[in-house]
Design an enzyme around this catalytic site. Structure first.
Site, PDB file in Angstrom:
ATOM      1  N   GLU A  83      22.698 -11.311  12.836  1.00  0.00           N
ATOM      2  CA  GLU A  83      21.531 -10.818  13.586  1.00  0.00           C
ATOM      3  C   GLU A  83      20.983  -9.587  12.884  1.00  0.00           C
ATOM      4  O   GLU A  83      21.701  -8.611  12.644  1.00  0.00           O
ATOM      5  CB  GLU A  83      21.867 -10.488  15.038  1.00  0.00           C
ATOM      6  CG  GLU A  83      20.635  -9.907  15.743  1.00  0.00           C
ATOM      7  CD  GLU A  83      20.592 -10.072  17.248  1.00  0.00           C
ATOM      8  OE1 GLU A  83      21.362 -10.877  17.778  1.00  0.00           O
ATOM      9  OE2 GLU A  83      19.767  -9.385  17.875  1.00  0.00           O
ATOM     10  N   GLU A 114      21.561  -3.275  11.457  1.00  0.00           N
ATOM     11  CA  GLU A 114      20.568  -2.448  12.147  1.00  0.00           C
ATOM     12  C   GLU A 114      20.468  -1.110  11.406  1.00  0.00           C
ATOM     13  O   GLU A 114      21.492  -0.532  11.038  1.00  0.00           O
ATOM     14  CB  GLU A 114      21.012  -2.252  13.609  1.00  0.00           C
ATOM     15  CG  GLU A 114      20.191  -1.296  14.446  1.00  0.00           C
ATOM     16  CD  GLU A 114      18.707  -1.611  14.503  1.00  0.00           C
ATOM     17  OE1 GLU A 114      18.329  -2.657  15.017  1.00  0.00           O
ATOM     18  OE2 GLU A 114      17.918  -0.777  14.002  1.00  0.00           O
ATOM     19  N   ASP A 153      19.676  -1.300   5.746  1.00  0.00           N
ATOM     20  CA  ASP A 153      18.517  -2.169   5.636  1.00  0.00           C
ATOM     21  C   ASP A 153      18.991  -3.606   5.373  1.00  0.00           C
ATOM     22  O   ASP A 153      19.793  -3.843   4.457  1.00  0.00           O
ATOM     23  CB  ASP A 153      17.661  -1.653   4.466  1.00  0.00           C
ATOM     24  CG  ASP A 153      16.352  -2.384   4.339  1.00  0.00           C
ATOM     25  OD1 ASP A 153      16.313  -3.605   4.612  1.00  0.00           O
ATOM     26  OD2 ASP A 153      15.374  -1.746   3.946  1.00  0.00           O
ATOM     27  N   ASP A 187       9.830  -5.390  14.466  1.00  0.00           N
ATOM     28  CA  ASP A 187       8.672  -4.510  14.655  1.00  0.00           C
ATOM     29  C   ASP A 187       7.392  -5.259  14.258  1.00  0.00           C
ATOM     30  O   ASP A 187       7.290  -5.754  13.143  1.00  0.00           O
ATOM     31  CB  ASP A 187       8.830  -3.253  13.800  1.00  0.00           C
ATOM     32  CG  ASP A 187      10.080  -2.473  14.211  1.00  0.00           C
ATOM     33  OD1 ASP A 187      10.236  -2.197  15.414  1.00  0.00           O
ATOM     34  OD2 ASP A 187      10.907  -2.162  13.333  1.00  0.00           O
ATOM     35  N   ASP A 214       7.040 -11.096  20.781  1.00  0.00           N
ATOM     36  CA  ASP A 214       6.158 -11.093  21.959  1.00  0.00           C
ATOM     37  C   ASP A 214       4.730 -10.724  21.548  1.00  0.00           C
ATOM     38  O   ASP A 214       3.921 -10.361  22.392  1.00  0.00           O
ATOM     39  CB  ASP A 214       6.678 -10.131  23.036  1.00  0.00           C
ATOM     40  CG  ASP A 214       6.603  -8.680  22.614  1.00  0.00           C
ATOM     41  OD1 ASP A 214       6.406  -8.405  21.406  1.00  0.00           O
ATOM     42  OD2 ASP A 214       6.744  -7.804  23.494  1.00  0.00           O
ATOM     43  N   THR A 241      16.294  -9.983  25.510  1.00  0.00           N
ATOM     44  CA  THR A 241      16.686  -8.724  24.858  1.00  0.00           C
ATOM     45  C   THR A 241      16.029  -7.530  25.556  1.00  0.00           C
ATOM     46  O   THR A 241      15.107  -7.686  26.360  1.00  0.00           O
ATOM     47  CB  THR A 241      16.292  -8.714  23.369  1.00  0.00           C
ATOM     48  OG1 THR A 241      14.883  -8.473  23.273  1.00  0.00           O
ATOM     49  CG2 THR A 241      16.649 -10.002  22.659  1.00  0.00           C
ATOM     50  N   LYS A 242      16.514  -6.351  25.192  1.00  0.00           N
ATOM     51  CA  LYS A 242      15.996  -5.122  25.790  1.00  0.00           C
ATOM     52  C   LYS A 242      14.490  -4.979  25.520  1.00  0.00           C
ATOM     53  O   LYS A 242      13.694  -4.684  26.410  1.00  0.00           O
ATOM     54  CB  LYS A 242      16.759  -3.943  25.157  1.00  0.00           C
ATOM     55  CG  LYS A 242      16.606  -2.676  25.897  1.00  0.00           C
ATOM     56  CD  LYS A 242      17.653  -1.681  25.460  1.00  0.00           C
ATOM     57  CE  LYS A 242      17.487  -0.467  26.368  1.00  0.00           C
ATOM     58  NZ  LYS A 242      17.712   0.767  25.752  1.00  0.00           N
ATOM     59  N   PHE A 243      14.120  -5.222  24.279  1.00  0.00           N
ATOM     60  CA  PHE A 243      12.715  -5.095  23.880  1.00  0.00           C
ATOM     61  C   PHE A 243      11.853  -6.130  24.621  1.00  0.00           C
ATOM     62  O   PHE A 243      10.741  -5.845  25.056  1.00  0.00           O
ATOM     63  CB  PHE A 243      12.610  -5.286  22.364  1.00  0.00           C
ATOM     64  CG  PHE A 243      11.257  -4.965  21.815  1.00  0.00           C
ATOM     65  CD1 PHE A 243      10.895  -3.660  21.535  1.00  0.00           C
ATOM     66  CD2 PHE A 243      10.338  -5.970  21.566  1.00  0.00           C
ATOM     67  CE1 PHE A 243       9.637  -3.363  21.027  1.00  0.00           C
ATOM     68  CE2 PHE A 243       9.088  -5.684  21.056  1.00  0.00           C
ATOM     69  CZ  PHE A 243       8.736  -4.376  20.783  1.00  0.00           C
ATOM     70  N   GLU A 244      12.430  -7.323  24.787  1.00  0.00           N
ATOM     71  CA  GLU A 244      11.712  -8.408  25.470  1.00  0.00           C
ATOM     72  C   GLU A 244      11.455  -8.047  26.937  1.00  0.00           C
ATOM     73  O   GLU A 244      10.373  -8.325  27.472  1.00  0.00           O
ATOM     74  CB  GLU A 244      12.586  -9.670  25.379  1.00  0.00           C
ATOM     75  CG  GLU A 244      12.003 -10.927  25.955  1.00  0.00           C
ATOM     76  CD  GLU A 244      12.902 -12.124  25.640  1.00  0.00           C
ATOM     77  OE1 GLU A 244      14.048 -11.925  25.185  1.00  0.00           O
ATOM     78  OE2 GLU A 244      12.445 -13.254  25.853  1.00  0.00           O
TER      79      GLU A 244
END
Ligand SMILES: C[S@@+](CC[C@H](N)C(=O)[O-])C[C@H]1O[C@@H](n2cnc3c(N)ncnc32)[C@H](O)[C@@H]1O
Length: 231
Positions: free
Chosen positions: A61, A86, A113, A136, A172, A209-212
């Protein structure tokens, strides 16, 4: 230097790689701090059977954020091994905390990276799945070149996947979804699992996910893309 003796430390043993951005002195200080935490820095190509002590499908991931959804997946799918990459150090710290709390043995993480990690640490034909959830979006047209999903990057991913392995993307941001679809459809050696130009329903294995969740509150849609390696 604190000795790494505790069972919890051993259980959360993680590899953390930093490349290129540190002086020798910084690297030495970094290694000492890692050792205090009972962690190890690993460089170079990994042999996942040795790392995890078994032969199991390996899922990579990229950009796991704070790590909640990756930890949840690892908990619910103990038959898979997970590598998280990450750049955001607090996210890596939180993932390691979650892994420790849950007593998971099937997660390792890199704090670096993804481009560097792919090139330096992941053997060719070794991954069952690569998942990149809500990278992003870089909304402005002049920033689109900063987007992670670009042809050379997905070509690099293909070389790391086993035949039949899957790239799973989610976003999204509709414009990025269209960009992802164009890049993945142009890339050689992939097949869209939902049929040409189609998006896939969210598979059961992918948690929200958190961002979602933030996007949901703002009324955003979500687009999942699943492509398998055919050659
Ligand atoms: C918008 S966030 C999404 C986080 C998480 N996947 C989620 O859905 O909650 C994108 C994440 O990708 C990470 N990221 C961006 N570029 C990266 C790169 N080249 N390598 C590794 N991580 C990266 C960022 O630090 C950030 O945490």
């Amino acid at each position: 230097m604190t000795e790494n003796t505790g069972p919890i430390h051993r259980r959360i043993k993680s590899f953390v790689l930093r490349t290129g951005r540190m002086t020798d002195g910084q690297r030495r200080a970094y290694d000492i701090n890692l050792a205090k935490l009972g962690l190890e820095r690993e460089n170079g190509m990994q042999d996942f059977a040795t790392v995890f002590g078994r032969e199991a499908p390996v899922v990579l991931e990229i950009g796991f954020g704070m790590g909640d959804s990756l930890a949840e997946m690892a908990m619910k799918n103990p038959e898979h091994d997970y590598i998280g990459v990450e750049v955001h150090t607090p996210g890596v710290g939180r993932l390691m905390y979650l892994v420790q709390e849950a007593g998971l043995n099937n997660v390792r993480t890199y704090c670096d990276d993804a481009v560097e990690v792919l090139a330096q640490c992941i053997p060719d034909n070794s991954l069952s799945r690569v998942q990149i959830y809500f990278p992003d979006p870089w909304h402005k047209t002049k920033h689109h070149k900063r987007r992670l999903i670009q042809l050379p990057f997905v070509e690099a991913l293909r070389s790391k996947l086993k035949l039949g392995g899957v790239v799973h993307l989610a976003t999204d941001w509709e414009n990025y979804a269209e960009h992802m679809m164009a890049v993945m459809s142009d890339a050689e050696g992939y097949s869209n699992m939902a049929g040409e130009q189609n998006y896939s329903p969210r598979p059961d294995y992918r948690p929200i996910t958190k961002f979602e969740k933030r996007g949901e509150r703002l009324g955003h849609g979500v687009w999942d893309l699943l492509f398998s390696k055919t050659a």
